[in-house]
Design a protein around this motif. Sequence first.
Motif, mmCIF file in Angstrom:
data_model
loop_
_atom_site.group_PDB
_atom_site.id
_atom_site.type_symbol
_atom_site.label_atom_id
_atom_site.label_comp_id
_atom_site.label_asym_id
_atom_site.label_seq_id
_atom_site.Cartn_x
_atom_site.Cartn_y
_atom_site.Cartn_z
ATOM 1 N N GLY A 61 68.185 3.672 -1.339
ATOM 2 C CA GLY A 61 68.873 2.914 -2.384
ATOM 3 C C GLY A 61 68.176 1.569 -2.486
ATOM 4 N N SER A 62 68.332 0.878 -3.601
ATOM 5 C CA SER A 62 67.682 -0.426 -3.750
ATOM 6 C C SER A 62 68.421 -1.457 -2.895
ATOM 7 N N GLY A 63 67.989 -2.696 -2.926
ATOM 8 C CA GLY A 63 68.569 -3.750 -2.089
ATOM 9 C C GLY A 63 70.081 -3.859 -2.211
ATOM 10 N N THR A 64 70.596 -3.632 -3.398
ATOM 11 C CA THR A 64 72.039 -3.728 -3.622
ATOM 12 C C THR A 64 72.806 -2.745 -2.734
ATOM 13 N N ALA A 65 72.223 -1.584 -2.471
ATOM 14 C CA ALA A 65 72.893 -0.593 -1.614
ATOM 15 C C ALA A 65 73.110 -1.182 -0.218
ATOM 16 N N VAL A 88 73.618 -16.139 -9.252
ATOM 17 C CA VAL A 88 73.993 -14.812 -9.736
ATOM 18 C C VAL A 88 74.243 -13.844 -8.570
ATOM 19 N N TYR A 89 73.427 -13.949 -7.511
ATOM 20 C CA TYR A 89 73.578 -12.997 -6.409
ATOM 21 C C TYR A 89 74.769 -13.339 -5.522
ATOM 22 N N GLY A 90 75.091 -14.622 -5.416
ATOM 23 C CA GLY A 90 76.315 -15.019 -4.722
ATOM 24 C C GLY A 90 77.527 -14.514 -5.492
ATOM 25 N N GLU A 91 77.466 -14.666 -6.804
ATOM 26 C CA GLU A 91 78.522 -14.171 -7.699
ATOM 27 C C GLU A 91 78.733 -12.670 -7.487
ATOM 28 N N ARG A 92 77.613 -11.979 -7.358
ATOM 29 C CA ARG A 92 77.657 -10.538 -7.189
ATOM 30 C C ARG A 92 78.323 -10.141 -5.871
ATOM 31 N N LEU A 93 78.098 -10.932 -4.833
ATOM 32 C CA LEU A 93 78.760 -10.652 -3.546
ATOM 33 C C LEU A 93 80.269 -10.665 -3.726
ATOM 34 N N MET A 135 76.662 -14.999 2.421
ATOM 35 C CA MET A 135 75.814 -15.921 1.657
ATOM 36 C C MET A 135 74.482 -15.251 1.340
ATOM 37 N N VAL A 136 73.904 -15.687 0.234
ATOM 38 C CA VAL A 136 72.556 -15.252 -0.117
ATOM 39 C C VAL A 136 71.572 -16.206 0.558
ATOM 40 N N HIS A 137 70.532 -15.676 1.138
ATOM 41 C CA HIS A 137 69.530 -16.505 1.813
ATOM 42 C C HIS A 137 68.660 -17.206 0.765
ATOM 43 N N HIS A 138 67.991 -16.419 -0.018
ATOM 44 C CA HIS A 138 67.123 -16.958 -1.080
ATOM 45 C C HIS A 138 67.765 -16.578 -2.407
ATOM 46 N N GLU A 139 68.362 -17.562 -3.110
ATOM 47 C CA GLU A 139 69.014 -17.276 -4.396
ATOM 48 C C GLU A 139 67.926 -17.053 -5.441
ATOM 49 N N THR A 140 67.726 -15.793 -5.741
ATOM 50 C CA THR A 140 66.668 -15.377 -6.658
ATOM 51 C C THR A 140 66.874 -15.950 -8.062
ATOM 52 N N THR A 141 68.127 -16.280 -8.374
ATOM 53 C CA THR A 141 68.452 -16.845 -9.696
ATOM 54 C C THR A 141 67.604 -18.082 -10.014
ATOM 55 N N VAL A 164 74.476 -11.835 5.590
ATOM 56 C CA VAL A 164 73.477 -12.512 4.775
ATOM 57 C C VAL A 164 72.744 -11.515 3.874
ATOM 58 N N ASP A 165 72.699 -11.832 2.587
ATOM 59 C CA ASP A 165 71.838 -11.096 1.654
ATOM 60 C C ASP A 165 70.477 -11.786 1.686
ATOM 61 N N SER A 166 69.546 -11.165 2.430
ATOM 62 C CA SER A 166 68.186 -11.716 2.461
ATOM 63 C C SER A 166 67.225 -10.749 1.776
ATOM 64 N N VAL A 167 67.726 -10.104 0.714
ATOM 65 C CA VAL A 167 66.922 -9.100 0.017
ATOM 66 C C VAL A 167 65.616 -9.716 -0.496
ATOM 67 N N SER A 168 65.692 -10.948 -1.000
ATOM 68 C CA SER A 168 64.462 -11.585 -1.483
ATOM 69 C C SER A 168 63.933 -12.617 -0.486
ATOM 70 N N GLY A 169 64.490 -12.631 0.731
ATOM 71 C CA GLY A 169 64.060 -13.619 1.708
ATOM 72 C C GLY A 169 63.194 -13.038 2.821
ATOM 73 N N GLY A 190 61.178 -3.291 -1.156
ATOM 74 C CA GLY A 190 60.441 -3.512 -2.403
ATOM 75 C C GLY A 190 60.240 -4.945 -2.846
ATOM 76 N N LYS A 191 60.425 -5.922 -1.968
ATOM 77 C CA LYS A 191 60.125 -7.307 -2.360
ATOM 78 C C LYS A 191 59.051 -7.851 -1.408
ATOM 79 N N CYS A 192 59.408 -8.801 -0.536
ATOM 80 C CA CYS A 192 58.351 -9.452 0.260
ATOM 81 C C CYS A 192 57.726 -8.550 1.330
HETATM 82 C C1 LIG Z 1 66.705 -8.342 -5.816
HETATM 83 C C2 LIG Z 1 67.927 -8.859 -5.149
HETATM 84 C C3 LIG Z 1 69.038 -8.033 -4.895
HETATM 85 C C4 LIG Z 1 69.182 -6.654 -5.453
HETATM 86 O O1 LIG Z 1 68.176 -5.824 -5.134
HETATM 87 P P1 LIG Z 1 67.948 -4.466 -5.956
HETATM 88 O O2 LIG Z 1 66.782 -3.927 -5.204
HETATM 89 O O3 LIG Z 1 67.656 -4.837 -7.368
HETATM 90 O O4 LIG Z 1 69.172 -3.659 -5.811
HETATM 91 C C5 LIG Z 1 70.091 -8.557 -4.178
HETATM 92 N N1 LIG Z 1 70.081 -9.813 -3.749
HETATM 93 C C6 LIG Z 1 69.047 -10.642 -3.987
HETATM 94 C C7 LIG Z 1 69.111 -12.036 -3.473
HETATM 95 C C8 LIG Z 1 67.945 -10.188 -4.699
HETATM 96 O O5 LIG Z 1 66.924 -11.009 -4.958
#
Ligand SMILES: *Cc1c(COP(=O)(O)O)cnc(C)c1O
Length: 364
Positions: A61-65, A88-93, A135-141, A164-169, A190-192
């Motif tokens: 699944g992608s990062g959101t999973a 936006v990603y904090g909002e999503r949490l 908390m989001v580590h790196h706010e991609t917004t 911690v959401d460190s998906v982009s960190g 799929g990011k860093c």
């Molecule tokens: C990209 C991202 C996500 C979501 O990742 P997907 O792979 O699109 O599901 C979640 N949190 C942060 C901070 C992101 O940058």
Amino acid sequence: MILLNPGPVNVSERVRRALMRPDICHRESEFSDLLSRIQQKLLTAFVPGAEADYVAVVLTGSGTAAVESAVMSCLPTGKRMLVLNNGVYGERLSSMIGLHRLGVSELKSEWHIKPDPERVRLALRQHPEVHAVAMVHHETTTGLINPIKEIAEVVDSQNRVFVVDSVSGLAGETIEIADSHIYMVAGTAGKCIQGFPGVSFVLLRKGFLERMRGYPKRSWYLHMTHYVDDQGRGTVPFTPAVQVYYAFEEALDELLEEGVANRTQRYRRSATRIRERLGQLGIKALLPADSQSNTITAFHLPAGLSYASLHDQLKARGYVIYAGQGQLESKIFRIANMGALTDSHIQGFLEAFEQVLTGAAVHT
Ligand SMILES: *Cc1c(COP(=O)(O)O)cnc(C)c1O
């Protein structure tokens, strides 16, 4: 096409070729071996020296999973989550927790402001019903780096669970997961890490895992202890994206060969080059330098140039940039520098950008 968006990223040929390995069944030993190598490499990369204290839970699944699996698996019945929301990603949490009808409170800050650790301490003292902080580590917004270490200290001193959401960190920023006693960190291939999208993971502190086992099951696909138990037997509960796992392992090998600290520095250098050159061209960054991450820069759109026009002209030259989100959609554009990009890719982009900008100035 050169991708200057925050994932999916350009991968190396080596990672791409890994997709072509033999077809295997995920109930066979070949897959168990692949999975356990991936888990081991994740621990080596992100909790060096504390590998025995964490498990790496790998999900298709992608990062959101991974993020959703973490937040819905970490709360006992009747307890609340406190979300530190500044993008936006904090909002999503918070939306995710709300969607699962779990209790959520928020400490909101403006999108260019970092959360204040002392406000978090106060909130935790006043609200014993708050079990976990997310908390989001790196706010991609915006490309803002939140103060992980300072917030982790507060959460730990108040005996709460830090998610911690460190998906982009991860692999792009420094984060001391084990030293900071962070219980759950969600990341993606799929990011860093420079793999393909489709596999994500949670680094989970073992002591907390035992407590989590008593919490209710809230999702069929994403219930975390289900994955942990199956992984203990060398498998996963559902059909994994096997080929993407192959490429993920290759990407982790590349990361470990380069070194996480070196990768972070490489990204920092690319971002600095982009910021310096665009600054010279009169393009203003949204955030002050001490808030900026290593891999994303949000810039104000120059007067007289719409995002669509900038995007289309750069795309025609082979570069994909990224729009703003939410309230910043029509005001900014974002340049990410994650992925297998060389100095000459960055140079090529800077030249293309200058051409587009000069062309726009001629027309206005
Ligand atoms: C990209 C991202 C996500 C979501 O990742 P997907 O792979 O699109 O599901 C979640 N949190 C942060 C901070 C992101 O940058």
